[in-house]
Design a protein around this motif. Structure first.
Motif, PDB file in Angstrom:
ATOM      1  N   GLY A 153       0.723  -1.202   0.082  1.00  0.00           N
ATOM      2  CA  GLY A 153       0.181   0.029   0.014  1.00  0.00           C
ATOM      3  C   GLY A 153       0.898   1.190   0.024  1.00  0.00           C
ATOM      4  N   ILE A 154       2.119   1.185  -0.642  1.00  0.00           N
ATOM      5  CA  ILE A 154       2.976   2.392  -0.673  1.00  0.00           C
ATOM      6  C   ILE A 154       2.145   3.450  -1.283  1.00  0.00           C
ATOM      7  N   ARG A 155       1.424   3.217  -2.364  1.00  0.00           N
ATOM      8  CA  ARG A 155       0.929   4.471  -3.053  1.00  0.00           C
ATOM      9  C   ARG A 155      -0.692   4.637  -2.436  1.00  0.00           C
ATOM     10  N   GLU A 156      -1.391   3.457  -2.030  1.00  0.00           N
ATOM     11  CA  GLU A 156      -2.693   3.851  -1.730  1.00  0.00           C
ATOM     12  C   GLU A 156      -2.931   4.182  -0.400  1.00  0.00           C
ATOM     13  N   ASN A 157      -4.100   4.622   0.057  1.00  0.00           N
ATOM     14  CA  ASN A 157      -4.083   5.167   1.511  1.00  0.00           C
ATOM     15  C   ASN A 157      -4.151   4.073   2.498  1.00  0.00           C
ATOM     16  N   SER A 158      -3.315   3.139   2.584  1.00  0.00           N
ATOM     17  CA  SER A 158      -3.230   1.834   3.422  1.00  0.00           C
ATOM     18  C   SER A 158      -2.081   2.253   4.439  1.00  0.00           C
ATOM     19  N   GLU A 159      -2.083   1.635   5.556  1.00  0.00           N
ATOM     20  CA  GLU A 159      -1.191   1.928   6.534  1.00  0.00           C
ATOM     21  C   GLU A 159      -0.445   0.808   7.050  1.00  0.00           C
ATOM     22  N   SER A 160       0.780   0.717   7.169  1.00  0.00           N
ATOM     23  CA  SER A 160       1.500  -0.309   7.895  1.00  0.00           C
ATOM     24  C   SER A 160       2.232   0.364   9.235  1.00  0.00           C
ATOM     25  N   PHE A 161       1.709  -0.307  10.173  1.00  0.00           N
ATOM     26  CA  PHE A 161       1.924   0.473  11.434  1.00  0.00           C
ATOM     27  C   PHE A 161       2.458  -0.857  12.351  1.00  0.00           C
ATOM     28  N   HIS A 162       3.909  -0.688  12.625  1.00  0.00           N
ATOM     29  CA  HIS A 162       4.404  -2.136  13.510  1.00  0.00           C
ATOM     30  C   HIS A 162       3.878  -3.205  13.025  1.00  0.00           C
ATOM     31  N   GLY A 163       3.852  -3.460  11.603  1.00  0.00           N
ATOM     32  CA  GLY A 163       3.429  -4.686  10.991  1.00  0.00           C
ATOM     33  C   GLY A 163       1.906  -4.824  10.794  1.00  0.00           C
ATOM     34  N   ILE A 164       1.063  -4.048  11.150  1.00  0.00           N
ATOM     35  CA  ILE A 164      -0.270  -4.087  11.056  1.00  0.00           C
ATOM     36  C   ILE A 164      -0.725  -3.327   9.777  1.00  0.00           C
ATOM     37  N   LEU A 165      -1.036  -4.034   8.676  1.00  0.00           N
ATOM     38  CA  LEU A 165      -1.406  -3.632   7.521  1.00  0.00           C
ATOM     39  C   LEU A 165      -2.848  -3.505   7.475  1.00  0.00           C
ATOM     40  N   THR A 166      -3.337  -2.221   6.887  1.00  0.00           N
ATOM     41  CA  THR A 166      -4.744  -2.072   6.689  1.00  0.00           C
ATOM     42  C   THR A 166      -4.975  -1.053   5.742  1.00  0.00           C
ATOM     43  N   ARG A 167      -6.322  -1.008   5.268  1.00  0.00           N
ATOM     44  CA  ARG A 167      -6.826   0.104   4.591  1.00  0.00           C
ATOM     45  C   ARG A 167      -8.291   0.429   5.160  1.00  0.00           C
ATOM     46  N   ASP A 168      -8.554  -0.359   6.142  1.00  0.00           N
ATOM     47  CA  ASP A 168     -10.202  -0.415   6.429  1.00  0.00           C
ATOM     48  C   ASP A 168     -10.247   0.960   7.655  1.00  0.00           C
ATOM     49  N   PRO A 169     -11.197   1.724   7.103  1.00  0.00           N
ATOM     50  CA  PRO A 169     -11.467   2.737   8.148  1.00  0.00           C
ATOM     51  C   PRO A 169     -11.507   2.529   9.699  1.00  0.00           C
ATOM     52  N   ILE A 170     -12.315   1.263  10.116  1.00  0.00           N
ATOM     53  CA  ILE A 170     -12.203   1.209  11.293  1.00  0.00           C
ATOM     54  C   ILE A 170     -11.033   0.592  12.156  1.00  0.00           C
ATOM     55  N   MET A 171     -10.064  -0.067  11.217  1.00  0.00           N
ATOM     56  CA  MET A 171      -8.643  -0.423  11.751  1.00  0.00           C
ATOM     57  C   MET A 171      -7.801   0.852  11.919  1.00  0.00           C
ATOM     58  N   LEU A 172      -8.091   1.792  10.873  1.00  0.00           N
ATOM     59  CA  LEU A 172      -7.085   2.839  11.144  1.00  0.00           C
ATOM     60  C   LEU A 172      -7.622   3.730  12.274  1.00  0.00           C
TER      61      LEU A 172
END
Ligand SMILES: Nc1ncnc2c1ncn2[C@@H]1O[C@H](COP(=O)(O)OP(=O)(O)OP(=O)(O)O)[C@@H](O)[C@H]1O
Length: 463
Positions: free
Chosen positions: A135-154
């Motif tokens: 998700g380097i381009r899209e609005n996803s996120e990697s936070f300490h190994g947690i990968l997500t693009r889900d609004p509730i997870m974010l």
């Protein structure tokens, strides 16, 4: 300081700058290097560029670079005269066969003695599938190994970031495999305690007496077999964080002891009488509702309030369809790096089943499914036959009720998959192709075939 010796220029003119540049760019075979003059005409075209774009130097030299690479997507094809340099810009140049390839563009402009733009040197490195998945381009996120693009997870990540600094007790709720331990570790890593221990225990995995001795330790002779003193997790986690997984399964008598640690930061080891003081931050997790457990008399209400100072909810994977795609590609990317198989696409029928599946084991199950596919399958495309039997047996009509209740569409076919991909990505073709597990070119072709218009039907959709 200069990067070259005083003899470099002499050496360069003896060998010939052209040959040096050619050899140098050959060494960088991971991408394309080319030079343009002030008018954007190609002056140099590396072997890597020939390979990446399927265009020979002969066919390209002297031609405008924007035309050669089909820069027509509203992106500034150059921008260098103004910017001077560009680092890791994402671009989508065109290959000879019409396909577009996502690349990182790094470039430097040259200016003459009068400060006039005199051309540029460019390097285009194709983006790997695993990088897209991360998700380097899209609005996803990697936070300490947690990968997500889900609004509730974010949102959950945002809460974790904010509370990490504090000493607040956090209660994470989520089904098995949704990432509760990963989140607890992230919280610890973000907290001022990150250099002290992070210890974890599953309260459902041990008998009550063993659990008590694991948590609080015991003195020598406390019970038959207690041959020596044993320090419990609370002692060993001093200064750090203790993660209590499945806290709802904690027996009532231990709930009282845990409450005391939370209130007084002290406890007594099993069989001992000395009170020990500790400084431990508690993060608890459960797949159950602690409120329901309290109502049913199985959990102390006072302890519930102590534990759920900051509640964090992790939704099940079946409710995070963008994450299914993201985590699939991330997992595939990791296997591609280490395995003998390289997967760069997922067959549409396989993708449909993966997206429709209810994932009872959540992310842990998804990781195992990809491992299975790499163990049993062959070739560059992950096919339906590579998936475990439960995926091949499930007909779209037999999709579990839980999913229907969650409002998930069942697919009727490829056209539905394409529509869903466009819907969810707001008409972004690149992201939609990735969501559907197709190359951009295939996605484009199929979209045409089913007469689906991304602009009219999906752009601006809130996905
Ligand atoms: N968002 C995510 N991104 C990347 N990996 C994830 C994510 N969520 C979970 N995982 C991975 O999935 C696996 C299961 O995660 P974890 O153990 O944290 O789940 P859990 O909710 O604590 O499960 P359980 O309740 O069964 O112990 C781990 O390998 C973890 O690294």
């Amino acid at each position: 300081m200069s990067q070259s010796s005083p003899f470099f220029n002499r050496w360069l003119s003896r060998i010939g700058p052209d040959q040096v540049l050619t050899i140098l760019t050959d060494l960088l075979d991971a991408g394309a290097v080319f030079a343009v003059d002030a008018g954007g005409k190609v002056l140099f075209w590396s072997k890597g560029a020939e390979k990446l774009f399927g265009l020979t130097a002969e066919a390209v030299l002297g031609k405008p670079c924007a035309e050669t690479l089909g820069c027509e997507e509203g992106q500034d094809p150059c921008g260098l005269a103004e910017l001077g340099s560009i680092k890791a810009q994402i671009v989508n140049p065109k290959r000879a066969n019409g396909e577009r390839v996502t690349c990182y563009r790094t470039a430097r402009a040259f200016f003459d003695a009068n400060g006039e733009f005199a051309g540029a040197l460019e390097f285009l490195r194709p983006q790997a599938a695993s990088e897209t998945a991360l998700g380097i381009r899209e609005n996803s996120e990697s936070f300490h190994g947690i990968l997500t693009r889900d609004p509730i997870m974010l949102e959950a990540i945002k809460i974790i970031r904010n509370v990490a600094e504090t000493e607040a007790t956090v209660l994470i709720r989520g089904e098995s495999g949704t990432g509760k331990e990963l989140v607890a570790r992230a919280l610890h890593q973000e907290s001022p305690r990150h250099q002290r221990p992070f210890l974890a225990i599953n309260c459902a995995a041990l008998s009550p007496s063993l659990l008590e001795s694991e948590l609080f330790g015991h003195v020598k002779g406390a019970f038959t077999g207690a041959l020596r003193q044993h320090d419990g997790l609370f002692q060993r986690a001093h200064g750090g964080t203790l993660f209590l997984d499945e806290v709802a399964e904690l027996p009532l008598e231990l709930q009282a002891k845990l409450l005391r640690v939370l209130q007084e930061q002290s406890f007594t080891p099993v069989g001992g009488d000395a009170i020990l003081n500790v400084d431990v931050r508690i993060i608890a997790a459960t797949h159950r509702s602690l409120r329901e457990e309290t109502k049913a008399g199985r959990f102390r209400e006072d302890l519930m309030y102590r534990l759920r100072v900051v509640p964090v909810f992790l939704p099940p994977l079946r409710e995070r369809r963008l994450d299914v795609n993201l985590l699939l590609w991330h997992s595939i990317g990791l296997h591609n790096l280490h395995g003998r198989r390289h997967v760069d696409s997922i067959a549409p029928d396989a993708m449909r089943r993966l997206l429709d599946y209810s994932w009872p084991g959540n992310v842990r199950e998804l990781i195992n499914v990809v491992e299975y596919a790499f163990a049993v399958g062959r070739g560059n495309e992950l096919s339906l036959d590579d998936l475990p039997p439960e995926f091949r047996e499930v007909k779209p009509a037999a999709i579990p009720e839980t999913q229907a209740a969650a409002g998930h569409k069942t697919f009727r076919g490829e056209a539905d998959l394409i529509r869903e991909a466009l819907q969810i990505t707001g008409g972004n073709l690149e992201a939609a192709a990735s969501y559907a597990g197709m190359s951009r070119a295939t996605f484009w072709r199929k979209r045409k075939k089913y007469n689906i218009d991304p602009v009219a039907d999906f752009s601006g959709a809130d996905g």
